[in-house]
Design a protein around this motif. Sequence first.
Motif, PDB file in Angstrom:
ATOM      1  N   THR A   1      76.302 112.769  25.482  1.00  0.00           N
ATOM      2  CA  THR A   1      77.532 113.470  25.105  1.00  0.00           C
ATOM      3  C   THR A   1      77.393 114.960  25.348  1.00  0.00           C
ATOM      4  N   VAL A   2      76.228 115.507  25.035  1.00  0.00           N
ATOM      5  CA  VAL A   2      75.994 116.945  25.266  1.00  0.00           C
ATOM      6  C   VAL A   2      76.090 117.256  26.750  1.00  0.00           C
ATOM      7  N   PHE A   3      75.446 116.428  27.593  1.00  0.00           N
ATOM      8  CA  PHE A   3      75.520 116.655  29.036  1.00  0.00           C
ATOM      9  C   PHE A   3      76.950 116.516  29.546  1.00  0.00           C
ATOM     10  N   LEU A   4      77.669 115.511  29.036  1.00  0.00           N
ATOM     11  CA  LEU A   4      79.056 115.342  29.446  1.00  0.00           C
ATOM     12  C   LEU A   4      79.885 116.576  29.100  1.00  0.00           C
ATOM     13  N   LEU A   5      79.687 117.113  27.910  1.00  0.00           N
ATOM     14  CA  LEU A   5      80.419 118.314  27.509  1.00  0.00           C
ATOM     15  C   LEU A   5      80.028 119.530  28.352  1.00  0.00           C
ATOM     16  N   VAL A   6      78.745 119.657  28.648  1.00  0.00           N
ATOM     17  CA  VAL A   6      78.286 120.799  29.464  1.00  0.00           C
ATOM     18  C   VAL A   6      78.893 120.724  30.865  1.00  0.00           C
ATOM     19  N   PHE A   7      78.856 119.541  31.480  1.00  0.00           N
ATOM     20  CA  PHE A   7      79.402 119.420  32.832  1.00  0.00           C
ATOM     21  C   PHE A   7      80.924 119.535  32.841  1.00  0.00           C
ATOM     22  N   ALA A   8      81.576 119.019  31.794  1.00  0.00           N
ATOM     23  CA  ALA A   8      83.033 119.169  31.700  1.00  0.00           C
ATOM     24  C   ALA A   8      83.398 120.636  31.537  1.00  0.00           C
ATOM     25  N   LEU A   9      82.638 121.357  30.732  1.00  0.00           N
ATOM     26  CA  LEU A   9      82.879 122.793  30.570  1.00  0.00           C
ATOM     27  C   LEU A   9      82.621 123.536  31.880  1.00  0.00           C
ATOM     28  N   GLY A  10      81.593 123.124  32.621  1.00  0.00           N
ATOM     29  CA  GLY A  10      81.318 123.734  33.926  1.00  0.00           C
ATOM     30  C   GLY A  10      82.441 123.494  34.913  1.00  0.00           C
ATOM     31  N   ALA A  11      82.972 122.275  34.939  1.00  0.00           N
ATOM     32  CA  ALA A  11      84.085 121.963  35.841  1.00  0.00           C
ATOM     33  C   ALA A  11      85.325 122.747  35.452  1.00  0.00           C
ATOM     34  N   LEU A  12      85.596 122.825  34.163  1.00  0.00           N
ATOM     35  CA  LEU A  12      86.765 123.561  33.692  1.00  0.00           C
ATOM     36  C   LEU A  12      86.618 125.058  33.961  1.00  0.00           C
ATOM     37  N   THR A  13      85.439 125.596  33.747  1.00  0.00           N
ATOM     38  CA  THR A  13      85.202 127.016  34.011  1.00  0.00           C
ATOM     39  C   THR A  13      85.383 127.335  35.493  1.00  0.00           C
ATOM     40  N   GLY A  14      84.843 126.504  36.366  1.00  0.00           N
ATOM     41  CA  GLY A  14      85.017 126.718  37.798  1.00  0.00           C
ATOM     42  C   GLY A  14      86.467 126.627  38.225  1.00  0.00           C
TER      43      GLY A  14
END
Length: 182
Positions: free
Chosen positions: A5-18
């Motif tokens: 879940t932590v990795f999913l949130l980190v990558f989702a935040l990375g995609a959203l930030t980009g």
Amino acid sequence: MTIETVFLLVFALGALTGAVAMFFLRHPMRVALALIGTMVSLAAIYAQLGMHVIAVFQILIYVGAVMVFMIYAIMLLDVRDRSFTERFSPLLLAGIAGLLLLLGVLVDGLLRGQPFPAVDVPPDVFGVGAFAIAFMDQFWVYFALTAVLLLVAEIAASAVIDIRRRGQDVAAGQAERENGHG
């Protein structure tokens, strides 16, 4: 909260930030790099969800081929163009209206509490073996033709830029001669 879940949130935040960064960056190369970051984050999300073939193709096709071609085209652009100094596109208001409409539909669906349909996916649907066999049997020619098409497009773009630069050099030389003899 699990590590997945932590990795999913980190990558989702990375995609959203980009994705958000693409709206606010001015220089085309920075926008392309933000798009690459978004695509890599999406590939990581696909990999985490067990869709390894889609994750690999996200990296190979979108990041590896399409973005390299886009960066090549951006490098051929004239970065002194006025459009790069403008902050936002004239279509910004239409984009914001579309985003608000999409968010409204999503919030409406969540508030109504309609259940998400359950999908039974066999465990080997996204397996690499079956896909690789089908790809190498049926679609390898299309993949090779796409690679050749990208190569021809890059060569043509280089030729056009070279012709334009030669024309600018000739015009500059003529202007220099006229100013020197005038």
